[in-house]
Design a protein around this motif. Structure first.
Motif, short mmCIF file in Angstrom:
data_model
loop_
_atom_site.label_atom_id
_atom_site.label_comp_id
_atom_site.label_asym_id
_atom_site.label_seq_id
_atom_site.Cartn_x
_atom_site.Cartn_y
_atom_site.Cartn_z
N ILE A 156 -6.49 -2.09 -2.35
CA ILE A 156 -7.43 -1.90 -1.39
C ILE A 156 -8.49 -3.25 -1.47
O ILE A 156 -8.93 -3.81 -0.27
CB ILE A 156 -8.16 -0.38 -1.09
N TYR A 179 -5.52 2.78 -4.65
CA TYR A 179 -6.99 3.15 -4.05
C TYR A 179 -7.86 1.95 -4.61
O TYR A 179 -8.76 1.40 -4.03
CB TYR A 179 -7.38 4.42 -4.11
N GLY A 190 0.79 -1.24 0.01
CA GLY A 190 0.05 -0.05 -0.23
C GLY A 190 0.82 1.30 0.24
O GLY A 190 0.67 2.15 -0.75
N LEU A 236 -8.95 -4.95 4.08
CA LEU A 236 -9.07 -3.65 3.54
C LEU A 236 -8.38 -2.32 4.20
O LEU A 236 -8.16 -1.38 3.75
CB LEU A 236 -10.84 -3.21 3.40
N ILE A 267 -14.28 3.89 -0.71
CA ILE A 267 -13.85 2.84 0.46
C ILE A 267 -15.15 2.33 1.37
O ILE A 267 -15.07 1.05 1.48
CB ILE A 267 -12.89 3.41 1.40
N PHE A 283 -5.84 0.27 2.88
CA PHE A 283 -6.13 1.74 2.96
C PHE A 283 -5.10 2.34 3.87
O PHE A 283 -4.83 3.44 3.46
CB PHE A 283 -7.63 1.82 3.60
#
Length: 524
Positions: A157, A153, A142, A175, A471, A179
């Motif tokens: 994610i 993104y 990430g 997740l 998200i 993130f």
């Protein structure tokens, strides 16, 4: 000691549970963003009527110069404001940066999901990768993904959630870990990314107020951000394993949304046909990766910046990275589908593309409203006024040294809750803080580092962050009851620990007198 720790942990969990409960009692995110938009409309009218304004030195991006400007609140409740809302609604929606990025990437990802390629890849990964290292791998990837701008993104994610689910772990923890790395660790990286030249360009304009000959290079923060990559990975792993996942509890497939399958969570061994298809798809992907590398190597490559030869800043490779990602999922996905038999012909592929877009219907509805709210906030100048007045106040406090730098980090983190764009905030703040800190003896490179710490740490808890709505949609796939409260309460521990850990690292860095980058000392 253990009893005290348990009590503290229990209290913290109660606090997070309270945040989640309050947040989830709020209306549906679509309704909530609509309410936010209405509030901005009303407040803008009040502020304009009261003559609310702010004066400060700002970087004019058009002329690349620093100018003293007075920013006045603009009302949305007069003729001009109403015309703006009527005529800009479609443009706000279609011009919302994450929309096209998400939809294009999901075309490729959707085909790879429908064919079974992602599921087979994850099942194979589960068999060969120790469970203990999956969290740091997700967080680290990430952090590293920001070299490709916003690609993390829309790709990493959702993949992080699937990876955790494939290991029998809570997908929301995966997740959250992804993130946290992508957004909370946005400034960190082992290499120079697209953010570095963007911020250094703004810093250079502010530097001219004190020393026209001083130059801040894109590599100005590289040493610090290199070390920060490992800090964020370690802290993100700890928070995921010790705080977030235990709090989420045990996950079961019954928590999935009605239109979500659980194929990716299967841990069954691959069949002979699936292994054959996976091998064919992976060889295809490898060939495609080698091809792009070969094309990018020559200094005259069309994938490089024609002026500088860079493969990052201003390079077609980076500008087209989202479309490339879509292709790099689409083609191996089609190969897997054809070899495995999940795709019989082109109609199956077309249906997979349609299914991928159909699954994004809720996201597009949410984006329409969220885009209006964010556009209204920018049009009314409320965020800009808040930032300028706050910067002026901080400048007048008279605090110096490390406490001032820490206060500046907290201020940057706070302002980030109201202004999502890193460059927009720095355009406002750099002309105030860079000269001020230079006069105190601190280098502009150090000031830029402090800003980036605060700016990154609260990305993951502000609804004004452009990908926040996306998200929430991803989270609802794995917990149909998830809402804004769920996401904020889940990400708050990351935000707090990143802010504290990063600040401590900066203090240690300053006490040791280490340069923050090549030729970038702490003091001038």
């Amino acid at each position: 000691m253990s009893a005290v720790t348990q009590q503290k942990t229990s209290f913290f969990n109660k606090f997070l549970n309270g945040v989640e409960a309050v947040g989830n009692k709020l209306p549906h995110p679509i309704t909530l963003f609509a309410i936010f938009a209405l509030i901005v409309i009303v407040i803008s009218a009040i502020c304009e009527a009261l003559g609310v304004s702010a004066t400060g030195d700002l970087v004019n991006r058009a002329t690349n110069s620093v100018e003293t400007q007075t920013i006045t609140a603009i009302s949305l409740m007069n003729k001009k404001g109403i015309v703006y809302m009527l005529t800009s609604a479609v443009k706000n929606f279609t011009g919302f940066a994450p929309l096209g990025t998400v939809l294009v990437a999901m075309l490729g990802v959707g085909v790879a999901e429908s064919s079974g390629y992602i599921s087979a890849t994850l099942r194979h990964t589960v068999k060969i990768t120790p469970k203990q290292i999956i969290t740091p791998v997700v967080v680290f990837l990430g952090v590293m993904s920001n070299i490709a701008s916003d690609a993390g993104y829309v790709v990493l994610i959702p993949i992080g959630a699937l990876m955790f689910m494939a290991y029998g772990r809570h997908p929301l923890a995966g997740l959250a870990a992804a993130f946290a790395g992508v957004s909370g660790g946005f400034s960190a990286n082992l290499v120079i990314g697209t953010t570095d030249p963007l911020l250094s360009g703004i810093t250079n304009e502010a530097v001219k107020l004190i020393d026209p000959n001083y130059i801040v290079h894109p590599t100005a923060n590289w040493y610090f951000m290199f070390v920060s990559t490992f800090l964020i990975t370690i802290v993100g792993t700890f928070v995921t394993n010790k705080i977030v996942e235990p709090r989420l509890g045990k996950w079961s497939p019954s928590m999935l949304s009605d239109d979500e399958d659980i194929s990716a969570a299967s841990t069954q061994d691959l069949t002979a046909c699936e292994r054959k298809a996976l091998k064919a798809a992976n060889y295809t992907l490898l060939f495609m990766l080698l091809a792009i590398i070969v094309l990018a190597i020559p200094e005259s490559s069309f994938l490089r910046n024609p002026k500088t030869g860079s493969l990052i800043a201003g390079a077609p490779l980076m500008d087209g990275i989202i479309f490339l990602i879509a292709i790099y999922f689409f083609i191996p996905g089609v190969v897997y589908g054809k070899v495995s038999g999940s795709f019989k012909g082109e109609k199956d592929i077309a249906q997979a593309l349609g299914k991928s877009m159909a699954s994004m219907g809720g996201y597009m509805a949410l984006v329409f409203v969220a885009a209006q709210f964010i556009a209204y906030f920018g049009y009314t100048k409320l965020g800009t006024i808040l930032a300028i007045n706050g910067a002026n106040f901080l400048k007048e406090t008279g605090i110096g040294g490390i406490p001032l730098m820490l206060l500046f980090i907290l201020f940057s983190a706070f302002i980030n809750l109201f202004m999502g764009s890193a460059s927009a905030k720095w355009t406002i703040m750099a002309p105030v803080f860079v000269p001020m800190f230079m006069l105190l003896g601190y280098s502009p490179e150090l000031t830029q580092v402090a800003y980036r710490i605060g700016d990154s740490s609260t990305n993951i808890i502000t609804p004004l962050m452009s990908y926040f709505a996306m998200i929430i949609v991803f989270a609802k796939r794995y917990d149909k009851d998830a809402g804004i409260g769920t996401l904020i309460s889940t990400m708050l521990p990351y935000s707090m620990t990143f802010l504290v850990g990063w600040s401590i690292l900066l203090v240690i860095w300053m006490l040791l007198g280490l340069p923050v980058g090549p030729g970038a000392p702490l003091m001038i």
